[in-house]
Motif scaffolding. Structure first.
Motif, PDB file in Angstrom:
ATOM      1  N   ALA A 192      -7.132  21.345 -25.589  1.00 51.84           N
ATOM      2  CA  ALA A 192      -6.604  22.664 -25.271  1.00 51.84           C
ATOM      3  C   ALA A 192      -7.072  23.111 -23.888  1.00 51.84           C
ATOM      4  N   LYS A 193      -8.355  22.955 -23.645  1.00 54.92           N
ATOM      5  CA  LYS A 193      -8.898  23.255 -22.320  1.00 54.92           C
ATOM      6  C   LYS A 193      -9.876  22.150 -21.981  1.00 54.92           C
ATOM      7  N   ALA A 194      -9.850  21.719 -20.758  1.00 56.78           N
ATOM      8  CA  ALA A 194     -10.768  20.649 -20.369  1.00 56.78           C
ATOM      9  C   ALA A 194     -10.957  20.679 -18.867  1.00 56.78           C
ATOM     10  N   SER A 195     -11.993  20.028 -18.417  1.00 58.53           N
ATOM     11  CA  SER A 195     -12.153  19.893 -16.975  1.00 58.53           C
ATOM     12  C   SER A 195     -12.553  18.457 -16.649  1.00 58.53           C
ATOM     13  N   VAL A 196     -12.141  18.033 -15.464  1.00 52.79           N
ATOM     14  CA  VAL A 196     -12.454  16.671 -15.026  1.00 52.79           C
ATOM     15  C   VAL A 196     -13.897  16.646 -14.541  1.00 52.79           C
ATOM     16  N   GLU A 197     -14.647  15.695 -15.077  1.00 56.99           N
ATOM     17  CA  GLU A 197     -16.048  15.541 -14.663  1.00 56.99           C
ATOM     18  C   GLU A 197     -16.145  14.532 -13.527  1.00 56.99           C
ATOM     19  N   GLY A 198     -16.891  14.855 -12.517  1.00 59.89           N
ATOM     20  CA  GLY A 198     -17.136  13.909 -11.442  1.00 59.89           C
ATOM     21  C   GLY A 198     -15.901  13.646 -10.608  1.00 59.89           C
ATOM     22  N   GLU A 199     -15.970  12.604  -9.799  1.00 60.29           N
ATOM     23  CA  GLU A 199     -14.864  12.291  -8.892  1.00 60.29           C
ATOM     24  C   GLU A 199     -14.076  11.088  -9.392  1.00 60.29           C
ATOM     25  N   PRO A 200     -12.801  11.244  -9.634  1.00 59.85           N
ATOM     26  CA  PRO A 200     -11.983  10.082 -10.000  1.00 59.85           C
ATOM     27  C   PRO A 200     -12.003   9.035  -8.882  1.00 59.85           C
ATOM     28  N   ASP A 201     -11.980   7.776  -9.271  1.00 59.84           N
ATOM     29  CA  ASP A 201     -12.103   6.682  -8.306  1.00 59.84           C
ATOM     30  C   ASP A 201     -10.731   6.358  -7.689  1.00 59.84           C
TER      31      ASP A 201
ATOM     32  N   ASN B 270      -8.260  21.028 -14.266  1.00 60.35           N
ATOM     33  CA  ASN B 270      -8.516  21.891 -15.434  1.00 60.35           C
ATOM     34  C   ASN B 270      -7.258  21.996 -16.302  1.00 60.35           C
ATOM     35  N   PRO B 271      -6.873  20.884 -16.892  1.00 63.44           N
ATOM     36  CA  PRO B 271      -5.579  20.860 -17.597  1.00 63.44           C
ATOM     37  C   PRO B 271      -5.621  21.513 -18.970  1.00 63.44           C
ATOM     38  N   GLY B 272      -4.469  22.055 -19.377  1.00 65.34           N
ATOM     39  CA  GLY B 272      -4.265  22.460 -20.763  1.00 65.34           C
ATOM     40  C   GLY B 272      -3.723  21.268 -21.531  1.00 65.34           C
ATOM     41  N   ILE B 273      -3.442  21.486 -22.823  1.00 66.43           N
ATOM     42  CA  ILE B 273      -3.006  20.338 -23.633  1.00 66.43           C
ATOM     43  C   ILE B 273      -1.653  19.821 -23.159  1.00 66.43           C
ATOM     44  N   GLY B 274      -1.557  18.510 -23.055  1.00 64.79           N
ATOM     45  CA  GLY B 274      -0.313  17.881 -22.633  1.00 64.79           C
ATOM     46  C   GLY B 274      -0.092  17.891 -21.135  1.00 64.79           C
ATOM     47  N   ALA B 275      -0.911  18.601 -20.397  1.00 63.82           N
ATOM     48  CA  ALA B 275      -0.690  18.710 -18.953  1.00 63.82           C
ATOM     49  C   ALA B 275      -1.155  17.440 -18.250  1.00 63.82           C
ATOM     50  N   PRO B 276      -0.405  17.035 -17.226  1.00 58.88           N
ATOM     51  CA  PRO B 276      -0.824  15.836 -16.503  1.00 58.88           C
ATOM     52  C   PRO B 276      -2.088  16.090 -15.677  1.00 58.88           C
ATOM     53  N   VAL B 277      -3.004  15.136 -15.757  1.00 61.29           N
ATOM     54  CA  VAL B 277      -4.256  15.226 -15.004  1.00 61.29           C
ATOM     55  C   VAL B 277      -4.124  14.420 -13.718  1.00 61.29           C
ATOM     56  N   ALA B 278      -3.539  13.240 -13.848  1.00 57.22           N
ATOM     57  CA  ALA B 278      -3.374  12.367 -12.683  1.00 57.22           C
ATOM     58  C   ALA B 278      -2.063  11.614 -12.807  1.00 57.22           C
ATOM     59  N   LEU B 279      -1.551  11.194 -11.650  1.00 50.75           N
ATOM     60  CA  LEU B 279      -0.285  10.468 -11.621  1.00 50.75           C
ATOM     61  C   LEU B 279      -0.422   9.241 -10.735  1.00 50.75           C
ATOM     62  N   ALA B 280       0.211   8.163 -11.155  1.00 45.87           N
ATOM     63  CA  ALA B 280       0.281   6.971 -10.306  1.00 45.87           C
ATOM     64  C   ALA B 280       1.720   6.485 -10.287  1.00 45.87           C
ATOM     65  N   ALA B 281       2.168   6.058  -9.114  1.00 44.55           N
ATOM     66  CA  ALA B 281       3.520   5.496  -9.002  1.00 44.55           C
ATOM     67  C   ALA B 281       3.398   4.089  -8.460  1.00 44.55           C
ATOM     68  N   ALA B 282       4.108   3.167  -9.105  1.00 46.23           N
ATOM     69  CA  ALA B 282       4.013   1.757  -8.719  1.00 46.23           C
ATOM     70  C   ALA B 282       5.341   1.075  -8.966  1.00 46.23           C
ATOM     71  N   ASP B 283       5.483  -0.119  -8.429  1.00 49.10           N
ATOM     72  CA  ASP B 283       6.744  -0.828  -8.628  1.00 49.10           C
ATOM     73  C   ASP B 283       6.860  -1.397 -10.036  1.00 49.10           C
ATOM     74  N   ASP B 284       5.789  -1.248 -10.810  1.00 52.68           N
ATOM     75  CA  ASP B 284       5.764  -1.779 -12.158  1.00 52.68           C
ATOM     76  C   ASP B 284       5.015  -0.756 -13.028  1.00 52.68           C
ATOM     77  N   PRO B 285       5.555  -0.399 -14.196  1.00 57.64           N
ATOM     78  CA  PRO B 285       4.902   0.660 -14.981  1.00 57.64           C
ATOM     79  C   PRO B 285       3.486   0.316 -15.412  1.00 57.64           C
ATOM     80  N   GLN B 286       3.246  -0.961 -15.700  1.00 59.95           N
ATOM     81  CA  GLN B 286       1.892  -1.328 -16.115  1.00 59.95           C
ATOM     82  C   GLN B 286       0.905  -1.245 -14.955  1.00 59.95           C
ATOM     83  N   ALA B 287       1.386  -1.479 -13.727  1.00 63.48           N
ATOM     84  CA  ALA B 287       0.512  -1.316 -12.562  1.00 63.48           C
ATOM     85  C   ALA B 287       0.122   0.151 -12.430  1.00 63.48           C
ATOM     86  N   ALA B 288       1.093   1.047 -12.696  1.00 65.46           N
ATOM     87  CA  ALA B 288       0.793   2.479 -12.645  1.00 65.46           C
ATOM     88  C   ALA B 288      -0.230   2.842 -13.712  1.00 65.46           C
ATOM     89  N   ASP B 289      -0.063   2.285 -14.907  1.00 62.56           N
ATOM     90  CA  ASP B 289      -1.040   2.533 -15.978  1.00 62.56           C
ATOM     91  C   ASP B 289      -2.424   2.010 -15.589  1.00 62.56           C
TER      92      ASP B 289
END
Lengths: 689, 167
Positions: A260-269, A288-307
């Motif tokens: 429901a409420k959360a915060s990112v700890e430290g620095e993402p790599d 500081n995302p709410g539930i379901g909110a995106p925290v981070a996004l990656a775009a790649a030529d392949d979905p698994q690379a993004a994951d």
């Protein structure tokens, strides 16, 4: 379904998941040796670079290069452009990705493509012989065994294998044969009919497209026609938003908060994430995302690379106490005495759970930018996109050819669709951004409500628990559940048969009640609820539902094992009125709506961690929806008339919980007023009886 | 503003164009059947449906069990309009007034109550020079107004969606 026989590489996707899950996706990219591979004597270490792999698909060999962690599903969809197999749960729970390996159905999402090398792969695209459909495909078209069609390729592959191996399959064997597949529109009744038609050897030679005049009119009144897009859907040719593949496409994936409420700890790599091969863009969106909110996004030529890039960020979310104690709200209001004042009800939160989540393929272009969105309203989607991007709507074109289900959660344009268009503009390439399954389940849902005996309604208010868009027949199924149990409770207090009590109270539908009662065999009900001998008791119940121009009377027959609290629905009779254009389409909406109503009241529940407001079951293993083996016989008695166009998509879900709840009471003597009707709630009600 | 369009081509093909969407409820098929039925149950193979595109005439969101009733209403009105144009072309051929013509089962065009004087569908549509179009204009000029605000809620600008742009 399993991974088939042991293949030469001997490394399953589960081994990879273990490694990635434990150490983060960076492990593979940085060249560390997966532990699982080291443990196997004689095993070769592959990667991290791309490796050659030859896949034989639909009779043709393809020489490919991809990272060793590429799943068979990813290879088929994104290296070969075979988009019939769908990615839904990505963990083997739904069967939408089913293909054959050496003739056996496998979940292609759970298998590494490398392990399929040397095997003979058949996808939905390879099942027909030219224009000649496989008999299962032809029967799916003719029997209208699909609605949105997103699950159809998987169902067809499972069913075709089942009937090839058991040409004389019984109904139970048919259900078992597709037990690993889920259809959220719930075209199960028609799927079973299609399979049984194949077993009988039915041929479908009526070419309705050439009928005209009175012959066509009569055909529509008596039988209806297959839906227009059925052939494309059974062949895996229908392209949904998720299947759009313009040149230079990037796949955007997100990591979303389940708290429901959360915060990112430290620095993402970020550095590690950007090093993942094929990754074009990584960003932290919201600390500081709410539930379901995106925290981070990656775009790649392949979905698994993004994951993999998202995993490499090694994001740690610290949840904060945020939820409301729903149980406490409920308890505080539970003051009434049921014996005097009636029953107190609790309706859980259930989810829309379309198999295709929200998604947008955005392609920024001048002078008009194009996007495809999985939506229930393209014009509204364009308006919202224009508003978000502060541009003239005329400079945007929205398209959607096929939508993989919605049930209300796609009425409002997807709030994150503009993110795809901004990315496309910034990166100069088309971007496909699909919501992940966790987010589909965490964002959405409805129905949550408690109603206490004195008539006060207590909205449980899932503030901080995500959005609650309209859900198929918003407000009505829960209201009808309460009203239907109330009617039977009153009848019992008055010592009257519930059928007679209803006919007296609702004389306009007396004939409907009689028709349904005859079809279900009302005389078989327990005259005294719960009086039958033995631990497994049968009972019958009635419900009534109305939404817009459609209305129906439902009868349910259930079997309750009172020792373990398990309820099984054995049969439903639905007497339904409302105008229709296409008989087949109307019946499919009625049976599908009935099954969705059954699924909600029998199985579904969004489980929340009360302390941190986290959704505990955002996946299709633990958010249980009705599957093939859960489906009872459903008899539809259609009372409406042809040509009188009404909307009947929603009314059929409204009477189901009441009919089943009353049938449970008839079987056991207990009022199970807390949904879903799972052992926990049934046993509690039996104890309170 | 236009909410639905039905086109009849010289070769007898019919196109129904409407910016609705099929979410699995079968709207595409409903539009096909309504178009055919309003043209005397014309063979389904002659009718093509185009939906799911904002370049098509504006239709509503699929919600509240409303798609079938609303697209039926919109397509029916567009068919009535295109029929009127077809009758104007056919009337001289049949020596009748356009107002006296009707579509009979199978798409035959003829005068009311006079079975002898009629043209079958293909002969009737051959009188079309290329195509004829039936629009459904609504008197209600539905314009969506979007107010754009910055993060502090201050109005920055306004955009209009008049739902049409030059193709």
């Amino acid at each position: 379904m399993g991974g088939g026989k042991d293949r030469k590489r001997g490394l399953s996707r589960r081994d990879f998941i273990k490694v990635v899950g434990a150490g983060g996706g960076g492990l593979l990219a940085s060249g560390a040796v997966p532990v699982a591979a080291q443990d196997k004597p004689g095993a070769r270490v592959l990667g991290p670079d791309k490796v050659p792999c030859t896949l034989k698909v639909n009779g043709r060999e393809h020489a490919l290069h991809f990272e060793p962690r590429t799943t068979l599903l990813n290879a088929l969809r994104n290296k070969l452009d075979l988009t019939g197999p769908k990615e839904v749960c990505d963990r083997g729970a739904c069967g939408a990705c089913t293909v054959w390996l050496d003739g056996r159905p496998v979940n292609s999402c759970m298998m590494l493509a490398l392990d399929a090398e040397g095997g003979d792969i058949t996808t939905i695209e390879g099942l027909a012989r030219g224009d000649k459909l496989n008999p299962v495909q032809a029967a799916f078209v003719e029997k209208d065994a699909l609605q949105c069609g997103y699950c159809t390729p998987g169902f067809v592959m499972s069913m075709a294998a089942c009937l090839r191996d058991r040409p004389k399959a019984t109904l139970d064997e048919v259900k078992q044969g597709c037990a690993g597949n889920l259809c959220r529109c719930s075209a199960y009744t028609q799927i079973f009919e299609a399979a049984q038609a194949v077993v009988r050897g039915d041929t479908f030679d009526t070419n309705v497209s050439k009928l005209s005049g009175d012959a066509l009119r009569e055909h529509l009144e008596k039988e209806g026609v297959p839906r227009l897009d059925a052939p494309a859907k059974v062949k895996g040719e229908a392209r949904y938003t998720s299947d759009q593949k313009p040149p230079r496409l990037l796949h955007a994936r997100t990591l979303n908060s389940m708290f429901a409420k959360a915060s990112v700890e430290g620095e993402p790599d970020l550095e590690a994430a950007r090093k993942v091969p094929g990754v074009q863009h990584v960003e932290v969106i919201n600390r500081n995302p709410g539930i379901g909110a995106p925290v981070a996004l990656a775009a790649a030529d392949d979905p698994q690379a993004a994951d993999e890039a998202l995993a490499a960020l090694k994001i740690r979310l610290r949840p904060e106490p945020a939820g409301r104690d729903v149980d406490k709200i409920f308890r505080d209001n539970l003051k009434a005495d049921p014996a005097k004042e009636g029953l107190t009800y609790f309706i859980q939160t259930v989810q829309h759970c379309p198999l295709e989540g929200h998604g947008c393929m955005a392609h920024w272009q001048e002078p008009v930018a194009l996007f495809q969105e999985s939506t229930q309203g393209i014009h509204a989607a364009r308006g919202a996109m224009a508003q978000a991007l502060r541009m003239e709507p005329g400079k945007l074109r929205a398209v959607v050819e096929h939508v993989g289900g919605g049930f209300g959660c796609k009425i409002s344009p997807w709030s994150d669709a503009p993110r795809a268009m901004r990315l496309s503009k910034d990166l100069g390439v088309p971007v496909l951004y699909m919501e992940n399954r966790e987010t589909v389940l965490a964002n959405g849902g409805g129905r949550n409500l408690a109603i206490v005996a004195d008539g006060r309604q207590v909205r449980l208010g899932l503030q901080g628990y995500g959005t609650m868009p309209a859900l198929r027949a918003p407000g009505t199924p829960q209201a009808r559940f309460v009203a239907d149990l109330r009617l039977d409770w009153e009848a019992e207090q008055a010592g009257v048969d519930p059928l007679d009590y209803r006919k007296e109270k609702d004389a306009a539908h007396a004939e409907w009640y009689d028709q349904g009662a005859k079809a279900i065999g009302w005389e078989r009900r327990q005259k005294k609820p719960g009086s039958a001998a033995g631990p497994v008791k049968r009972g019958l119940g009635i419900g009534y539902g109305k939404f817009q121009s459609g209305e129906g009377v439902d009868f349910a027959e259930v079997e309750v094992d009172v020792e373990i609290g398990v309820v099984r629905v054995k049969k439903m009779v639905v007497v339904f009125g409302g105008g229709w254009i296409n008989r087949r389409g109307a019946i499919s909406q009625i049976t599908g709506g009935t099954i969705m109503g059954l699924s909600w009241c029998m199985f579904e529940e969004r489980m929340m961690d009360r302390a941190v407001g986290g959704m505990m079951n955002p996946n299709l293993e633990f958010y249980k929806v009705a599957g093939p083996v859960d489906i009872p016989e459903i008899q539809v008695i259609l009372r409406g008339s042809h040509g009188n166009a009404g909307g009947i998509g929603e009314a059929p879900v409204c009477a189901v919980a009441g009919a089943i709840g009353n049938a449970i009471h008839n079987a056991t003597g207990a009022w199970v007023t807390r949904q879903p009707f799972v052992p926990r709630n049934v046993l509690a009600a039996l104890k309170a009886r | 503003m236009i909410v639905a369009q039905v086109k009849i081509y010289k070769d007898g093909r019919v196109e129904a164009l409407i910016g609705s969407q099929d979410i699995g409820g079968g709207a595409r098929t409903v539009i096909l059947l309504v178009t055919s039925s309003k043209l005397g149950y014309l063979p389904l193979e002659k009718v093509r449906v185009k939906i799911g595109d904002t370049d098509l005439p504006r239709s509503g969101t699929s919600a509240g069990s409303s798609t079938t009733p609303s697209v039926t209403r919109e397509i029916t009105a567009a068919v009535e309009e295109v029929k009127r144009r077809l009758f104007e072309l056919v009337a001289p051929e049949l020596g009748a007034g356009a107002a006296d013509l009707e579509i009979r089962p199978g798409g035959k065009v003829g005068g009311r109550g006079d079975a002898a004087k009629e043209l079958d569908w293909d002969r009737a549509t051959r009188l079309i020079s290329e195509s004829i179009i039936g629009h459904v204009p609504t008197e209600l000029k539905e314009v969506a107004i979007y107010y754009h605000a910055d993060k502090r809620g201050k109005l920055t600008h306004v955009t209009l969606d008049d739902c049409e742009r030059s193709a």
